[in-house]
Scaffold this active site. Structure first.
Site, PDB file in Angstrom:
ATOM      1  N   PHE A  81     -84.666-121.178  22.872  1.00  0.00           N
ATOM      2  CA  PHE A  81     -85.160-120.793  24.427  1.00  0.00           C
ATOM      3  C   PHE A  81     -86.594-121.485  24.330  1.00  0.00           C
ATOM      4  O   PHE A  81     -87.082-121.616  25.468  1.00  0.00           O
ATOM      5  CB  PHE A  81     -85.649-119.421  24.361  1.00  0.00           C
ATOM      6  CG  PHE A  81     -86.925-118.778  23.952  1.00  0.00           C
ATOM      7  CD1 PHE A  81     -86.837-118.338  22.335  1.00  0.00           C
ATOM      8  CD2 PHE A  81     -87.818-118.716  24.633  1.00  0.00           C
ATOM      9  CE1 PHE A  81     -87.931-117.824  22.114  1.00  0.00           C
ATOM     10  CE2 PHE A  81     -88.871-118.038  24.096  1.00  0.00           C
ATOM     11  CZ  PHE A  81     -89.143-117.757  22.878  1.00  0.00           C
ATOM     12  N   ARG A 122     -82.722-115.901  21.727  1.00  0.00           N
ATOM     13  CA  ARG A 122     -82.604-114.895  22.792  1.00  0.00           C
ATOM     14  C   ARG A 122     -82.827-115.274  24.286  1.00  0.00           C
ATOM     15  O   ARG A 122     -83.922-115.725  24.513  1.00  0.00           O
ATOM     16  CB  ARG A 122     -83.351-113.682  22.310  1.00  0.00           C
ATOM     17  CG  ARG A 122     -82.811-113.046  21.287  1.00  0.00           C
ATOM     18  CD  ARG A 122     -83.532-111.731  20.714  1.00  0.00           C
ATOM     19  NE  ARG A 122     -84.947-112.443  20.074  1.00  0.00           N
ATOM     20  CZ  ARG A 122     -85.745-111.438  19.398  1.00  0.00           C
ATOM     21  NH1 ARG A 122     -85.538-110.121  19.610  1.00  0.00           N
ATOM     22  NH2 ARG A 122     -86.904-111.900  18.813  1.00  0.00           N
ATOM     23  N   ALA A 151     -94.659-110.111  33.175  1.00  0.00           N
ATOM     24  CA  ALA A 151     -94.407-110.291  34.550  1.00  0.00           C
ATOM     25  C   ALA A 151     -95.362-111.475  35.124  1.00  0.00           C
ATOM     26  O   ALA A 151     -94.656-112.013  35.896  1.00  0.00           O
ATOM     27  CB  ALA A 151     -94.571-108.840  35.106  1.00  0.00           C
ATOM     28  N   PHE A 152     -96.415-111.268  35.029  1.00  0.00           N
ATOM     29  CA  PHE A 152     -97.177-112.467  35.702  1.00  0.00           C
ATOM     30  C   PHE A 152     -97.013-113.839  35.200  1.00  0.00           C
ATOM     31  O   PHE A 152     -97.028-114.809  35.898  1.00  0.00           O
ATOM     32  CB  PHE A 152     -98.984-112.134  35.380  1.00  0.00           C
ATOM     33  CG  PHE A 152     -99.532-111.182  36.770  1.00  0.00           C
ATOM     34  CD1 PHE A 152     -98.940-110.043  36.814  1.00  0.00           C
ATOM     35  CD2 PHE A 152    -100.549-111.598  37.289  1.00  0.00           C
ATOM     36  CE1 PHE A 152     -99.528-108.957  37.839  1.00  0.00           C
ATOM     37  CE2 PHE A 152    -100.967-110.975  38.471  1.00  0.00           C
ATOM     38  CZ  PHE A 152    -100.576-109.659  38.483  1.00  0.00           C
ATOM     39  N   CYS A 171     -88.808-111.648  25.554  1.00  0.00           N
ATOM     40  CA  CYS A 171     -89.938-110.536  26.363  1.00  0.00           C
ATOM     41  C   CYS A 171     -89.710-110.788  27.789  1.00  0.00           C
ATOM     42  O   CYS A 171     -89.565-109.584  28.434  1.00  0.00           O
ATOM     43  CB  CYS A 171     -91.145-110.862  26.101  1.00  0.00           C
ATOM     44  SG  CYS A 171     -91.804-110.541  24.339  1.00  0.00           S
TER      45      CYS A 171
HETATM   46  C1  UDX Z   1     -93.843-114.455  25.812  1.00  0.00           C
HETATM   47  C2  UDX Z   1     -95.384-114.494  25.993  1.00  0.00           C
HETATM   48  O1  UDX Z   1     -95.839-115.718  26.305  1.00  0.00           O
HETATM   49  C3  UDX Z   1     -96.318-113.683  24.979  1.00  0.00           C
HETATM   50  O2  UDX Z   1     -97.352-113.344  25.210  1.00  0.00           O
HETATM   51  C4  UDX Z   1     -95.289-112.341  24.848  1.00  0.00           C
HETATM   52  O3  UDX Z   1     -96.161-111.488  23.756  1.00  0.00           O
HETATM   53  C5  UDX Z   1     -93.956-112.408  24.538  1.00  0.00           C
HETATM   54  O4  UDX Z   1     -93.491-113.251  25.580  1.00  0.00           O
HETATM   55  P1  UDX Z   1     -92.655-116.116  24.125  1.00  0.00           P
HETATM   56  O5  UDX Z   1     -91.320-115.721  24.669  1.00  0.00           O
HETATM   57  O6  UDX Z   1     -92.285-116.141  22.653  1.00  0.00           O
HETATM   58  O7  UDX Z   1     -93.747-115.226  24.631  1.00  0.00           O
HETATM   59  O8  UDX Z   1     -92.645-117.522  24.804  1.00  0.00           O
HETATM   60  P2  UDX Z   1     -93.172-118.373  25.802  1.00  0.00           P
HETATM   61  O9  UDX Z   1     -94.054-119.465  25.300  1.00  0.00           O
HETATM   62  O10 UDX Z   1     -93.920-117.391  26.727  1.00  0.00           O
HETATM   63  O11 UDX Z   1     -92.173-119.080  26.729  1.00  0.00           O
HETATM   64  C6  UDX Z   1     -91.225-118.256  27.315  1.00  0.00           C
HETATM   65  C7  UDX Z   1     -90.367-119.198  28.088  1.00  0.00           C
HETATM   66  O12 UDX Z   1     -90.795-119.590  29.283  1.00  0.00           O
HETATM   67  C8  UDX Z   1     -89.723-120.090  27.336  1.00  0.00           C
HETATM   68  O13 UDX Z   1     -88.361-120.522  27.604  1.00  0.00           O
HETATM   69  C9  UDX Z   1     -90.465-121.279  27.899  1.00  0.00           C
HETATM   70  O14 UDX Z   1     -89.958-122.704  27.637  1.00  0.00           O
HETATM   71  C10 UDX Z   1     -90.733-120.992  29.296  1.00  0.00           C
HETATM   72  N1  UDX Z   1     -91.782-121.605  29.837  1.00  0.00           N
HETATM   73  C11 UDX Z   1     -93.160-121.334  29.400  1.00  0.00           C
HETATM   74  C12 UDX Z   1     -91.738-122.630  30.749  1.00  0.00           C
HETATM   75  O15 UDX Z   1     -90.622-122.634  31.383  1.00  0.00           O
HETATM   76  N2  UDX Z   1     -92.641-123.241  31.586  1.00  0.00           N
HETATM   77  C13 UDX Z   1     -94.006-122.843  31.185  1.00  0.00           C
HETATM   78  O16 UDX Z   1     -94.879-123.334  31.744  1.00  0.00           O
HETATM   79  C14 UDX Z   1     -94.110-121.955  30.127  1.00  0.00           C
HETATM   80  P1  ADP Z   2     -88.742-108.765  17.612  1.00  0.00           P
HETATM   81  O1  ADP Z   2     -88.581-110.184  18.352  1.00  0.00           O
HETATM   82  O2  ADP Z   2     -89.350-107.630  18.593  1.00  0.00           O
HETATM   83  O3  ADP Z   2     -89.539-108.718  16.218  1.00  0.00           O
HETATM   84  P2  ADP Z   2     -86.182-108.696  16.000  1.00  0.00           P
HETATM   85  O4  ADP Z   2     -85.078-108.457  16.270  1.00  0.00           O
HETATM   86  O5  ADP Z   2     -86.674-110.236  15.413  1.00  0.00           O
HETATM   87  O6  ADP Z   2     -87.294-108.435  17.203  1.00  0.00           O
HETATM   88  O7  ADP Z   2     -86.736-107.764  14.769  1.00  0.00           O
HETATM   89  C1  ADP Z   2     -86.476-106.440  14.742  1.00  0.00           C
HETATM   90  C2  ADP Z   2     -85.939-105.819  13.132  1.00  0.00           C
HETATM   91  O8  ADP Z   2     -86.186-104.616  13.357  1.00  0.00           O
HETATM   92  C3  ADP Z   2     -84.586-106.467  12.954  1.00  0.00           C
HETATM   93  O9  ADP Z   2     -84.661-107.121  11.757  1.00  0.00           O
HETATM   94  C4  ADP Z   2     -83.955-105.284  12.688  1.00  0.00           C
HETATM   95  O10 ADP Z   2     -83.155-105.037  11.644  1.00  0.00           O
HETATM   96  C5  ADP Z   2     -85.103-104.232  12.566  1.00  0.00           C
HETATM   97  N1  ADP Z   2     -84.646-102.642  12.606  1.00  0.00           N
HETATM   98  C6  ADP Z   2     -84.201-102.076  13.442  1.00  0.00           C
HETATM   99  N2  ADP Z   2     -84.111-100.845  13.504  1.00  0.00           N
HETATM  100  C7  ADP Z   2     -84.696-100.759  12.256  1.00  0.00           C
HETATM  101  C8  ADP Z   2     -84.923 -99.345  11.795  1.00  0.00           C
HETATM  102  N3  ADP Z   2     -84.551 -98.025  12.096  1.00  0.00           N
HETATM  103  N4  ADP Z   2     -85.254 -99.298  10.251  1.00  0.00           N
HETATM  104  C9  ADP Z   2     -85.811-100.564   9.883  1.00  0.00           C
HETATM  105  N5  ADP Z   2     -85.768-101.890  10.711  1.00  0.00           N
HETATM  106  C10 ADP Z   2     -85.044-101.673  11.682  1.00  0.00           C
END
Ligand code: UDX
Ligand code: ADP
Length: 460
Positions: free
Chosen positions: A335, A343, A222-223, A273
Site C-alpha cells: 500500500f 492491507r 480522517a484529517f 488505518c
Molecule cells: C497512517 C497514519 O499516517 C498514522 O499516523 C496512523 O497511525 C496509521 O495510519 P500508514 O497507514 O502506515 O499510517 O501510512 P501513511 O504514510 O499515512 O499512508 C497511508 C496511505 O496514503 C498510503 O497508501 C500512502 O501511499 C497514501 N498517501 C500518503 C498518499 O497517497 N499521498 C500522501 O501524500 C501521503
Molecule cells: P496491527 O497493524 O494493528 O498491528 P496486525 O494484524 O499486524 O495488526 O497484528 C495483530 C496481531 O494480533 C496478529 O498477529 C494476531 O494474530 C494477533 N491477535 C489477535 N487476537 C489475539 C489474541 N486474542 N491473543 C493474542 N494475539 C492476538
C-alpha cells in the site's frame, strides 16, 4: 513500579512499538505474545515477519535481553504489570455495522483473557485503533468477569506510519495518553508517562480524558486521509484542464497554513488505518443521529474509491477499450513503499477491475510475498482462486514482469523503480508501450523520449 510490560498482538503496531520501548527502557522486561505461532517463530528468527527499515537492528539489540516473544498469553498476562492490547481491529464483515463498524471480537477476547488470568491489579492499555468508547466495553468486561482485581484502562493511540515506524517511534511528534479523571486513573497515566519519558520530552506527552484520546486518533487519520482525497479530487481536474497536480500541490503547500505534507496525489490511499478509521467515524456519527456529519466524512472514502476506479478505467480506455488477454505489468503491490503490508492497497482494487476486463496481470514487488497477494484477492471474493491464479501472477524480477506486456502500471512508490533500466524494459514490451504512473515517481519526459506513451496521475 512497572517491572514487566506485556503486549498482546505481535503485528505491525505491537512489534515495533515494544521493540523501541524495550530499547529505551532496559530496566523493564517486555513480553510480546500472539496466538499465531508462525508469527512468533518469525519474530524469533533472522527473518522478521514484517518489513520495516531499522527494525532488525532494534530487535537485535533487545531480543533475549529485555524483549521476549511467545504464544503463552496466560503466562504473559500473569506477569505483566501493564498490558497493551495491540490486536487487529478490521472493519466488520458481517452482521450489524457490516462494512463500517470495527470488529472488536479480538479486543473483547483479550479483555476476557486478561480478566481470567490476572492475579493482581493491572493497567490495561488500548493500543489498537478502536472506536470511541471501546474503553468502556473493556472496563465492563474486566470488572464483571475478574476475580476481584481492579483494572485501570488507558487509551494510548499509535501514530506511527508503516515504512517509517522506527523513526516515528524514536521521535514522535507527540504521545497521547487518555485515562480516567480520578486519582487511580491519574496514577495509571503517570506510570505510562514514565515509560515514555525515558526518551520522549515530557512536553510532547499529552494527557487527556479517555474519550478525547480515542477520538483524536480517528480524527487525526480522517484529517490526513481527507488531504489525500482533496488533492486526488484536484488531480482529476488537473488532467481535464492541463494543470499539473504537483505544481498545484507545491504552490498551495507553501502556504504555511496548509503546509507541504500529505499532498502527494496518488492512485489512492491504502493501509490498515485510514479507510477503517473513517468508516468508524461515520458509523459513530450515524449511531448518534449525526447524518450530515457522517455523509461529510464518508465522501473522503468515496473519493478514494473513485481515484482507484478512475486509474483502472484510464488503463482500459487507453488500451483501445479492452485489456482482454493483454498482459499488464504491476510495479508494486504494497500500500506504500518500505513495507510488506498490503492491507487495502490500491493495487488490489485496480487489479480486480482489470481482471474483470479479462487482463492478465504480472506483479513485481520487492517485499510482498505471492501467497499474500493471492490472499488479498481471495478476500475480495470476486472470483474463484483458480481464476485468480490464471489471471494473476508474481515474479521476483521486474524485467520478467514487464516482458511482453502491453502496459506497465506503477502502484507503489518503491525507490528502486526509478533506477530500473527503462530502455531494456521498453525494448521487450509490446508496442505501443504504455506506462501508467499512479505514484508520480517516474521522469515522464525521459520515458517519453525512450518511446513510452506515459500517463501520470494529475498531469494534463
Ligand atoms: C497512517 C497514519 O499516517 C498514522 O499516523 C496512523 O497511525 C496509521 O495510519 P500508514 O497507514 O502506515 O499510517 O501510512 P501513511 O504514510 O499515512 O499512508 C497511508 C496511505 O496514503 C498510503 O497508501 C500512502 O501511499 C497514501 N498517501 C500518503 C498518499 O497517497 N499521498 C500522501 O501524500 C501521503
Ligand atoms: P496491527 O497493524 O494493528 O498491528 P496486525 O494484524 O499486524 O495488526 O497484528 C495483530 C496481531 O494480533 C496478529 O498477529 C494476531 O494474530 C494477533 N491477535 C489477535 N487476537 C489475539 C489474541 N486474542 N491473543 C493474542 N494475539 C492476538
Amino acid at each position: 513500579m512497572i517491572k514487566t510490560i506485556t503486549c498482546i498482538g505481535a503485528g505491525y503496531v505491537g512489534g515495533p512499538t515494544m521493540a523501541v520501548m524495550a530499547l529505551k527502557n532496559p530496566g523493564i522486561k517486555f513480553h510480546i505474545v500472539d496466538i499465531n505461532q508462525a508469527r512468533i517463530d518469525a519474530w524469533m528468527s533472522d527473518d522478521l515477519p514484517i518489513y520495516e527499515p531499522g527494525l532488525d537492528e532494534v530487535v537485535k539489540q533487545t531480543r533475549g535481553k529485555n524483549l521476549f516473544f511467545s504464544t503463552d498469553v496466560a503466562g504473559a498476562i500473569k506477569e505483566g504489570n501493564m498490558i497493551f492490547i495491540s490486536v487487529n481491529t478490521p472493519t466488520k464483515k458481517y452482521g450489524v455495522g457490516k462494512g463500517r463498524a470495527a470488529d472488536l471480537k479480538f479486543v473483547e477476547l483479550c479483555a476476557r483473557q486478561i480478566a481470567q488470568f490476572a492475579e493482581e491489579d493491572k493497567i490495561v492499555v488500548e493500543k489498537s485503533t478502536l472506536p470511541v468508547r471501546t474503553a468502556q466495553s473493556i472496563k465492563k468486561i474486566l470488572s464483571s468477569t475478574s476475580n476481584g482485581h481492579s483494572f485501570q484502562v488507558l487509551s494510548n493511540p499509535e501514530f506511527l506510519a508503516e515504512g517509517t515506524a522506527i523513526d516515528d517511534l524514536m521521535k514522535p511528534d507527540r504521545v497521547l495518553i487518555g485515562g480516567d479523571q480520578n486519582e487511580k486513573g491519574q496514577k495509571a497515566i503517570s506510570e505510562l508517562v514514565n515509560v515514555y519519558s525515558s526518551w520522549v520530552p515530557r512536553e510532547n506527552i499529552i494527557t487527556t480524558n479517555i474519550w478525547s484520546s480515542e477520538l483524536s486518533k480517528l480524527t487525526a487519520n480522517a484529517f490526513l486521509a481527507q488531504r489525500i482525497s482533496s488533492v486526488n479530487a484536484i488531480s482529476a481536474l488537473c488532467e481535464a484542464t492541463g494543470a499539473d497536480v504537483e505544481e498545484v500541490a507545491y504552490a498551495i503547500g507553501t502556504d504555511s497554513r496548509i503546509g507541504p505534507k500529505f499532498l502527494k496525489s496518488s492512485v489512492g490511499f491504502g493501509g490498515s488505518c485510514f479507510q477503517k478509521d473513517i468508516l468508524n467515524l461515520v458509523y459513530l456519527c450515524e449511531f448518534f443521529g449525526l447524518h450530515e456529519v457522517a455523509r461529510y466524512w464518508e465522501q473522503v472514502v468515496s473519493m478514494n474509491d473513485y481515484q482507484k476506479t478512475r486509474f483502472a478505467s484510464k488503463i482500459i480506455t487507453t488500451l483501445f477499450n479492452t485489456v482482454s488477454g493483454k498482459k499488464i505489468a504491476f510495479l508494486g503491490w504494497a500500500f506504500k513503499k518500505d513495507t510488506n503490508d498490503t492491507r487495502e492497497s490500491a493495487a488490489i482494487y485496480v487489479a480486480d477491475q482489470l481482471m474483470n476486463d479479462e487482463a492478465d496481470i504480472s506483479v513485481y514487488d520487492p517485499q510482498v510475498e505471492e501467497a499474500r497477494m493471492y490472499k488479498d484477492m481471495e478476500e475480495l471474493e470476486t472470483r474463484t482462486m483458480d481464476r485468480n491464479k490464471k489471471q494473476l501472477s508474481m515474479t521476483e524480477d521486474p524485467y520478467e514482469a514487464c516482458k511482453d506486456a502491453h502496459a506497465i502500471a506503477v502502484l507503489t512508490e518503491w525507490d528502486e523503480f526509478k533506477d530500473l533500466d527503462w530502455q531494456r524494459i521498453y525494448a521487450n514490451m509490446k508496442k505501443p508501450a504504455f506506462l501508467f504512473d499512479g505514484r508520480l515517481i517516474l521522469d515522464r519526459k525521459a520515458l517519453s523520449d525512450i518511446g513510452f506513451e506515459v500517463y501520470t496521475i494529475g498531469k494534463g
